[in-house]
Design a protein around this motif. Structure first.
Motif, PDB file in Angstrom:
ATOM      1  N   PRO A  16       9.282  -0.112   0.247  1.00  0.00           N
ATOM      2  CA  PRO A  16      10.629   0.359  -0.343  1.00  0.00           C
ATOM      3  C   PRO A  16      10.601   1.561  -0.938  1.00  0.00           C
ATOM      4  O   PRO A  16      11.479   2.260  -1.399  1.00  0.00           O
ATOM      5  N   VAL A  17       9.191   1.773  -1.438  1.00  0.00           N
ATOM      6  CA  VAL A  17       9.194   3.043  -2.488  1.00  0.00           C
ATOM      7  C   VAL A  17       8.749   4.184  -1.306  1.00  0.00           C
ATOM      8  O   VAL A  17       7.588   4.166  -1.010  1.00  0.00           O
ATOM      9  N   THR A  18       9.440   5.312  -1.458  1.00  0.00           N
ATOM     10  CA  THR A  18       9.381   6.452  -0.750  1.00  0.00           C
ATOM     11  C   THR A  18       8.670   7.612  -1.330  1.00  0.00           C
ATOM     12  O   THR A  18       9.284   7.976  -2.474  1.00  0.00           O
ATOM     13  N   CYS A  19       7.698   8.093  -0.435  1.00  0.00           N
ATOM     14  CA  CYS A  19       7.072   9.456  -1.006  1.00  0.00           C
ATOM     15  C   CYS A  19       7.905  10.471  -0.695  1.00  0.00           C
ATOM     16  O   CYS A  19       8.303  10.750   0.494  1.00  0.00           O
ATOM     17  N   VAL A  20       8.331  11.295  -1.783  1.00  0.00           N
ATOM     18  CA  VAL A  20       9.296  12.370  -1.646  1.00  0.00           C
ATOM     19  C   VAL A  20       8.531  13.771  -1.642  1.00  0.00           C
ATOM     20  O   VAL A  20       9.086  14.755  -2.003  1.00  0.00           O
ATOM     21  N   GLY A  43      14.564  -4.075  -7.264  1.00  0.00           N
ATOM     22  CA  GLY A  43      13.903  -2.620  -7.450  1.00  0.00           C
ATOM     23  C   GLY A  43      12.729  -2.420  -8.415  1.00  0.00           C
ATOM     24  O   GLY A  43      11.869  -2.039  -8.131  1.00  0.00           O
ATOM     25  N   VAL A  44      12.959  -3.185  -9.691  1.00  0.00           N
ATOM     26  CA  VAL A  44      11.817  -3.244 -10.465  1.00  0.00           C
ATOM     27  C   VAL A  44      10.801  -4.199  -9.790  1.00  0.00           C
ATOM     28  O   VAL A  44       9.380  -3.484 -10.084  1.00  0.00           O
ATOM     29  N   LEU A  45      10.799  -5.051  -9.085  1.00  0.00           N
ATOM     30  CA  LEU A  45       9.878  -5.985  -8.631  1.00  0.00           C
ATOM     31  C   LEU A  45       9.029  -5.009  -7.426  1.00  0.00           C
ATOM     32  O   LEU A  45       7.808  -4.948  -7.308  1.00  0.00           O
ATOM     33  N   GLU A  46       9.757  -4.198  -6.778  1.00  0.00           N
ATOM     34  CA  GLU A  46       9.159  -3.372  -5.846  1.00  0.00           C
ATOM     35  C   GLU A  46       8.434  -2.398  -6.547  1.00  0.00           C
ATOM     36  O   GLU A  46       7.334  -1.945  -5.692  1.00  0.00           O
ATOM     37  N   LEU A  47       8.832  -1.702  -7.583  1.00  0.00           N
ATOM     38  CA  LEU A  47       8.079  -0.652  -8.119  1.00  0.00           C
ATOM     39  C   LEU A  47       6.801  -1.284  -8.660  1.00  0.00           C
ATOM     40  O   LEU A  47       5.987  -0.731  -8.457  1.00  0.00           O
ATOM     41  N   MET A  48       6.918  -2.597  -9.264  1.00  0.00           N
ATOM     42  CA  MET A  48       5.847  -3.202  -9.951  1.00  0.00           C
ATOM     43  C   MET A  48       4.695  -3.553  -8.839  1.00  0.00           C
ATOM     44  O   MET A  48       3.436  -3.473  -9.186  1.00  0.00           O
ATOM     45  N   LEU A  49       5.143  -3.730  -7.707  1.00  0.00           N
ATOM     46  CA  LEU A  49       4.083  -3.993  -6.536  1.00  0.00           C
ATOM     47  C   LEU A  49       3.765  -2.972  -5.724  1.00  0.00           C
ATOM     48  O   LEU A  49       3.028  -3.143  -4.988  1.00  0.00           O
ATOM     49  N   SER A  50       4.317  -1.632  -5.943  1.00  0.00           N
ATOM     50  CA  SER A  50       3.687  -0.521  -5.240  1.00  0.00           C
ATOM     51  C   SER A  50       2.727   0.191  -5.593  1.00  0.00           C
ATOM     52  O   SER A  50       2.251   0.496  -7.008  1.00  0.00           O
ATOM     53  N   GLN A  51       1.557   0.220  -4.650  1.00  0.00           N
ATOM     54  CA  GLN A  51       0.282   0.779  -5.027  1.00  0.00           C
ATOM     55  C   GLN A  51       0.330   2.221  -4.789  1.00  0.00           C
ATOM     56  O   GLN A  51       0.937   2.746  -3.942  1.00  0.00           O
ATOM     57  N   ASP A  52      -0.460   3.111  -5.653  1.00  0.00           N
ATOM     58  CA  ASP A  52      -0.809   4.606  -5.482  1.00  0.00           C
ATOM     59  C   ASP A  52      -1.827   4.679  -4.435  1.00  0.00           C
ATOM     60  O   ASP A  52      -2.376   3.657  -3.826  1.00  0.00           O
ATOM     61  N   LYS A  53      -2.156   5.628  -4.134  1.00  0.00           N
ATOM     62  CA  LYS A  53      -3.269   6.021  -3.170  1.00  0.00           C
ATOM     63  C   LYS A  53      -4.437   5.578  -3.483  1.00  0.00           C
ATOM     64  O   LYS A  53      -5.354   5.433  -2.289  1.00  0.00           O
ATOM     65  N   ASP A 100       3.078  12.452  -4.077  1.00  0.00           N
ATOM     66  CA  ASP A 100       2.214  12.581  -3.112  1.00  0.00           C
ATOM     67  C   ASP A 100       0.703  11.782  -3.609  1.00  0.00           C
ATOM     68  O   ASP A 100       0.164  11.351  -2.467  1.00  0.00           O
ATOM     69  N   SER A 101       0.578  11.319  -4.851  1.00  0.00           N
ATOM     70  CA  SER A 101      -0.589  10.442  -5.209  1.00  0.00           C
ATOM     71  C   SER A 101       0.021   9.287  -5.159  1.00  0.00           C
ATOM     72  O   SER A 101      -0.908   8.028  -5.506  1.00  0.00           O
ATOM     73  N   GLY A 102       1.062   8.618  -4.722  1.00  0.00           N
ATOM     74  CA  GLY A 102       1.578   7.463  -4.607  1.00  0.00           C
ATOM     75  C   GLY A 102       2.245   7.044  -5.974  1.00  0.00           C
ATOM     76  O   GLY A 102       2.566   5.580  -5.922  1.00  0.00           O
ATOM     77  N   PRO A 130       0.874  -1.169   0.025  1.00  0.00           N
ATOM     78  CA  PRO A 130      -0.026  -0.049   0.153  1.00  0.00           C
ATOM     79  C   PRO A 130       0.759   1.311   0.021  1.00  0.00           C
ATOM     80  O   PRO A 130       2.024   1.179   0.423  1.00  0.00           O
ATOM     81  N   PHE A 131       0.335   2.326  -0.525  1.00  0.00           N
ATOM     82  CA  PHE A 131       0.895   3.484  -0.659  1.00  0.00           C
ATOM     83  C   PHE A 131       1.572   4.016   0.944  1.00  0.00           C
ATOM     84  O   PHE A 131       0.645   4.094   1.892  1.00  0.00           O
ATOM     85  N   ASN A 132       2.632   4.691   0.950  1.00  0.00           N
ATOM     86  CA  ASN A 132       3.173   5.100   2.144  1.00  0.00           C
ATOM     87  C   ASN A 132       2.951   4.359   3.253  1.00  0.00           C
ATOM     88  O   ASN A 132       3.027   4.558   4.594  1.00  0.00           O
ATOM     89  N   HIS A 133       3.200   3.048   3.099  1.00  0.00           N
ATOM     90  CA  HIS A 133       3.229   2.040   4.116  1.00  0.00           C
ATOM     91  C   HIS A 133       4.685   2.056   4.728  1.00  0.00           C
ATOM     92  O   HIS A 133       5.540   2.539   4.052  1.00  0.00           O
TER      93      HIS A 133
END
Length: 310
Positions: free
Chosen positions: A61-65, A193-203, A154-156, A54-57
């Protein structure tokens, strides 16, 4: 970060967002969406059962900047920087980066990075081969210079949300550019890194693959297959390296054990030699001859078998 769209459009592309539990049961969702296909491929080829993050969990590993999520003000990009990156030559962009390294991770207040903008611009530019090549060169330059792809706005949305949302033909060449960007991300972020990006949800709960429209992006399966195959190949290579290390360690242990046995045998032999030298054997007189007897010698023969156990 520019990859928006109506909820209806997104749902048409994504159908129903799937979790690992969903794809484990083929009767849950009869149609295979890109997200389902990806999760099934990970589970089937890699044995990985994992849900999107989920976004901003806290563990994402994907950080909201975005500025509102930061403690200090980041490097913000301006029109001058964007003109150098997108209107100037690749050498102009390289010179700017060499003079000010921080610009590779420049962003706006919402967390949209220069890398995200460069990827979208590459996909939105004309069909000119020179223009396409230049855009990919800028993306490659940013990544080589330290641009961090594992961030979101900020939208994830991360860079792959932008890529899959933007890469819609015409022209057809945009699909090849989409593949090239994913390859560049893999080269610099690695398979993890690519797997983490593929599994990262937006808001909204959507992963990058939920923004794929299969009817417009028929090469999406090829991209997913390459991502999964690379992950499996790299893990196999690492496993082979680990196995080789284990074999080497085992061989070393065997050699050391055999060496110790030989040393112990040599010490024991030396000790027996010293004992024999200091304590000569005692020579006893021969036994007297046995008395004559008429009894059969076989009655006390040591070769007689012992009595059977009852």
């Amino acid at each position: 970060s520019g990859s928006g769209g109506s909820e209806e459009e997104v749902r048409m592309a994504a159908k129903t967002p799937a979790t690992a539990e969903d794809v484990a049961s083929p009767t849950t969702l009869p149609e295979t969406t890109p997200r389902e296909y990806f999760l099934r491929a990970l589970l089937g080829r890699r044995g990985i059962k994992i849900d999107p993050m989920p976004f901003n969990h806290a563990q994402s590993p994907v950080t909201c900047v975005a500025v509102k999520f930061r403690d200090e003000l980041p490097q913000l990009y301006d029109r001058d920087l964007l003109e150098v990156m997108f209107e100037g030559s690749v050498e102009d962009a390289r010179d700017r980066i060499q003079h000010e390294q921080r610009v590779v991770n420049a962003q706006n207040k919402n967390g949209e990075t220069v890398l995200m903008k460069a990827c979208r611009r590459t996909l939105l530019t004309t069909t000119s081969t020179t223009t396409k090549d230049k855009g990919l060169q800028v993306v490659s330059l940013l990544l080589e210079s330290g641009a961090n792809p594992s961030v979101c706005c900020d939208s994830g949305k991360n860079v792959l949300h932008d890529v899959f949302w933007t890469a819609k033909p015409p022209p057809f060449e945009v699909l090849r550019a989409m593949e090239a960007i994913v390859d560049l991300l893999h080269d610099h972020a690695g398979k993890k890194g690519v797997l983490e990006l593929m599994l990262s949800q937006d808001k909204h709960g959507y992963t990058p693959l939920d923004y794929v429209v299969p009817s417009q992006q028929p090469n999406w399966r090829h991209i997913v297959d390459r991502v999964v195959a690379r992950a499996a190949a790299e893990d196999f290579a690492h496993q082979r390296e680990d196995d080789d290390d284990d074999d080497l360690h085992h061989d070393s242990c065997v050699v050391a054990k055999n060496t110790k046995k030989k040393e112990a045998a040599a010490e024991e032999e030396e000790e027996e030699s010293l004992t024999a030298a200091t304590n000569p054997p005692v020579i006893e007189p021969p036994p007297p001859p046995p008395p004559s007897s008429s009894s059969s010698p076989s009655s006390s023969s040591p070769s007689s078998p012992p009595p059977a156990r009852g």
